[in-house]
Design a protein around this motif. Sequence first.
Motif, PDB file in Angstrom:
ATOM      1  N   GLY A  70       0.833  -1.201   0.000  1.00 33.46           N
ATOM      2  CA  GLY A  70       0.000   0.000   0.000  1.00 33.46           C
ATOM      3  C   GLY A  70       0.857   1.236   0.000  1.00 33.46           C
ATOM      4  O   GLY A  70       1.861   1.306   0.685  1.00 33.46           O
ATOM      5  N   ALA A  71       0.460   2.254  -0.793  1.00 36.25           N
ATOM      6  CA  ALA A  71       1.319   3.429  -0.949  1.00 36.25           C
ATOM      7  C   ALA A  71       0.919   4.583  -0.065  1.00 36.25           C
ATOM      8  O   ALA A  71       1.739   5.396   0.295  1.00 36.25           O
ATOM      9  N   THR A  72      -0.361   4.689   0.304  1.00 40.49           N
ATOM     10  CA  THR A  72      -0.784   5.886   1.021  1.00 40.49           C
ATOM     11  C   THR A  72      -0.045   6.039   2.336  1.00 40.49           C
ATOM     12  O   THR A  72       0.394   7.118   2.704  1.00 40.49           O
ATOM     13  N   ALA A  73       0.130   4.929   3.063  1.00 38.38           N
ATOM     14  CA  ALA A  73       0.830   5.020   4.343  1.00 38.38           C
ATOM     15  C   ALA A  73       2.261   5.473   4.149  1.00 38.38           C
ATOM     16  O   ALA A  73       2.804   6.230   4.951  1.00 38.38           O
ATOM     17  N   ALA A  98       0.655   4.754  -6.060  1.00 42.00           N
ATOM     18  CA  ALA A  98      -0.248   5.686  -5.380  1.00 42.00           C
ATOM     19  C   ALA A  98      -0.887   6.598  -6.422  1.00 42.00           C
ATOM     20  O   ALA A  98      -0.324   6.803  -7.496  1.00 42.00           O
ATOM     21  N   PRO A  99      -2.030   7.165  -6.133  1.00 40.10           N
ATOM     22  CA  PRO A  99      -2.613   8.157  -7.051  1.00 40.10           C
ATOM     23  C   PRO A  99      -1.648   9.319  -7.246  1.00 40.10           C
ATOM     24  O   PRO A  99      -0.978   9.755  -6.301  1.00 40.10           O
ATOM     25  N   LEU A 100      -1.586   9.835  -8.460  1.00 42.46           N
ATOM     26  CA  LEU A 100      -0.664  10.926  -8.748  1.00 42.46           C
ATOM     27  C   LEU A 100      -0.912  12.128  -7.842  1.00 42.46           C
ATOM     28  O   LEU A 100       0.028  12.814  -7.432  1.00 42.46           O
ATOM     29  N   GLN A 101      -2.182  12.384  -7.517  1.00 46.82           N
ATOM     30  CA  GLN A 101      -2.498  13.519  -6.658  1.00 46.82           C
ATOM     31  C   GLN A 101      -1.893  13.345  -5.270  1.00 46.82           C
ATOM     32  O   GLN A 101      -1.416  14.295  -4.650  1.00 46.82           O
ATOM     33  N   GLN A 119       3.968  12.024 -15.939  1.00 52.80           N
ATOM     34  CA  GLN A 119       3.698  12.798 -14.731  1.00 52.80           C
ATOM     35  C   GLN A 119       4.353  12.160 -13.512  1.00 52.80           C
ATOM     36  O   GLN A 119       4.888  12.859 -12.640  1.00 52.80           O
ATOM     37  N   ALA A 120       4.302  10.836 -13.448  1.00 49.50           N
ATOM     38  CA  ALA A 120       4.952  10.147 -12.319  1.00 49.50           C
ATOM     39  C   ALA A 120       6.456  10.374 -12.351  1.00 49.50           C
ATOM     40  O   ALA A 120       7.094  10.558 -11.303  1.00 49.50           O
TER      41      ALA A 120
END
Length: 428
Positions: A104-107, A138-141, A187-188
């Motif tokens: 998971g990327a958000t953490a 993760a989402p680009l935002q 973008q990434a």
Amino acid sequence: MGPSTSGLGKIFRSARQALDLTQGEVGRAVGYSASAISRIERNQMRVDLATRLRLAQELRIPPERVSGFPAAAGPVIATVGSVPMPDEEDAMRRRNLLGALAAGATAVVTGSGTAAALPAAAWDLGDVLFRLPSAGPAPLQVLASGTASAREAFTAARYSDLGNSLPGLLAAAEATRDASAGRARQQANAILARAYVLASELAAKQHSDAAWVAADRALAAARASGMPIPVGEAARVLAITMRRSGSCSSAVRFLTTEAAALDPAEERTGAVRTTLILSAAYSAASGGDRTTALALLDEADESVERRPQAPGGLFTVEATKTQVDVYRIGVHNTLGTPDEGVELARGLNIGLMPTAERRARAWTDTARMWHALGNGQEAFAALRLVEQEAAQEVRRPALRALTSNLLYSPARPPGLREFAVRTGAVPA
């Protein structure tokens, strides 16, 4: 005239053979196939500076031996991500990506999990760049927000916070880049480049060799993004590492070439162009070239007069008249003519500079000027202002050395001993 490219392949081949490495082993280490390494060694493939520096690092070649060769013309392998991988390596990357997806990327990006929870001492990145934590896309935002937060930590001189967050941010950005295609991949790559720029800036503050690694990765990702502003930002930090290794003239050539590729009439690229010129001026001064250094400063002056207010978002340098004057003081310090910066220093309004990191750097250059002129009292006063602006900045190795020099000078200003202990320049 620069060196002929005919000798470049021989340098790489000799170094590889001395280390008893195969072309396949070198290729896997830097992201190329064995056949690509073979073509480079036979001078059948001309490669750009970022590629040369990556190979030099892997083969333990001093960077100045490969940095002065002519730039590549025509198609160039510019990034690891753009090169088709052998089947075995591609399968390994897929396995790594699947493992990262589970993390998971958000953490990682926000710091709410354990992947980014490195100890404060890890902000001297060192080997961390070679052992990034596992992360998924993760989402680009989310990535953009994480990078903005990292930049805020840098400009506020909260270097421990930045060092703790960067490994997770870099891991998530790399995973996102690898899992993306088309415009999303570009973008990434731009986000990844900006994160590696920050990593290089942070490592440079600690005089860490990791600055080379991060700057090289930043430029590779920036070129893959196809966006001129990240390319300019990454080129600047790579040139700083070149200058610090002693390759001052190569840094000047590299920076001026990159600056020439940017449109001075367009607001944001024009601002980045000015920062490249400023860095080139300092690099020229570091190499003892007074004429070139002052000419480049004059060019930067003319640029900011045409566009006095630079847009926000540059990593460390704003294209303003005040910033040019600060660079001019630093250039005179480096050239051994600090007296020529005194009137500039007295006319500066450092308090109007936009970030704590830049204000601290301006006071640092002022402290160095007064120290070189033998005025310990003024030098110490400037150092105290560095501490006031950015407590972590004054604990950098270069600032501790300056403090120590003042401490053992014939006329010690009152309070300097306590300052030296407080900032780690001397033991308590």
